[in-house]
Design a protein around this motif. Structure first.
Motif, PDB file in Angstrom:
ATOM      1  N   SER A   9      -1.855 -18.220  -6.578  1.00  0.00           N
ATOM      2  CA  SER A   9      -2.865 -17.184  -6.369  1.00  0.00           C
ATOM      3  C   SER A   9      -4.251 -17.815  -6.344  1.00  0.00           C
ATOM      4  N   GLU A  10      -4.384 -19.013  -6.942  1.00  0.00           N
ATOM      5  CA  GLU A  10      -5.607 -19.807  -6.847  1.00  0.00           C
ATOM      6  C   GLU A  10      -5.300 -21.214  -7.328  1.00  0.00           C
ATOM      7  N   ARG A  28     -11.070 -26.252  -3.772  1.00  0.00           N
ATOM      8  CA  ARG A  28     -10.668 -24.983  -4.400  1.00  0.00           C
ATOM      9  C   ARG A  28     -10.135 -24.066  -3.316  1.00  0.00           C
ATOM     10  N   GLY A  30      -8.096 -19.980  -2.733  1.00  0.00           N
ATOM     11  CA  GLY A  30      -7.580 -18.724  -3.272  1.00  0.00           C
ATOM     12  C   GLY A  30      -6.076 -18.720  -3.059  1.00  0.00           C
TER      13      GLY A  30
END
Length: 158
Positions: A9-10, A28, A30
């Motif tokens: 989910s991330e 990074r 999501g």
């Protein structure tokens, strides 16, 4: 080529500069896939292309019925690709893994870059780690879903 793929989910990755020091954020995402990617001696440009296509089209996202029927391509999911030579560690004998099957950094780095380039050409948003540095990867595994994906030099996939 071997990839440990986790649906997340991330996720994020940090890296310490070559000389040491504190870790700094370098990638990074999501919702999407974390791909820990290992390269072996027989891998080449064609292997990198096949791995990118496999990752982008791997159906591990749920459809409306809850079945894993959708791919990162279908979902527009992001990918975080992190080089991981230890995926070719062999711990069958003794207590210390052998990394003989892992490609040297001079061979592996350009092939990891090719996988990322191919993914981007396919339409993927890709974040990466930083090669040849100490990295820390954080993630929230969704499912949890974790798969080992292999693509070999003769066109086969596992």
């Amino acid at each position: 080529m071997r990839a440990l793929v986790q649906r997340v989910s991330e996720a994020w990755v940090t890296s310490a500069p070559d000389g040491g020091g504190p870790h700094e954020p370098v990638g990074r995402i999501g919702a999407g896939l974390v791909v820990l990617l290992g390269v072996t001696h027989s891998d080449d440009e064609a292997t990198a292309r096949r791995m990118a296509e496999k990752l982008w089209n791997l159906r591990i996202f749920e459809d409306d019925a809850g079945a894993m029927n959708r791919s990162a391509a279908d979902e527009g999911a992001e990918l975080l690709v992190v080089s991981q030579f230890t995926l070719y560690g062999d711990a069958r004998k003794g207590r210390r893994p052998s990394f003989v099957a892992a490609a040297r950094p001079e061979q592996a780095e350009p092939l990891v870059d090719r996988v990322v380039e191919h993914l981007r050409r396919l339409g993927a948003q890709v974040a990466t780690g930083r090669f040849r540095t100490s990295m820390q990867v954080g993630l929230v595994n969704d499912g949890p879903v974790t798969l080992l994906v292999e693509v070999d030099d003769d066109g086969g996939a596992g």
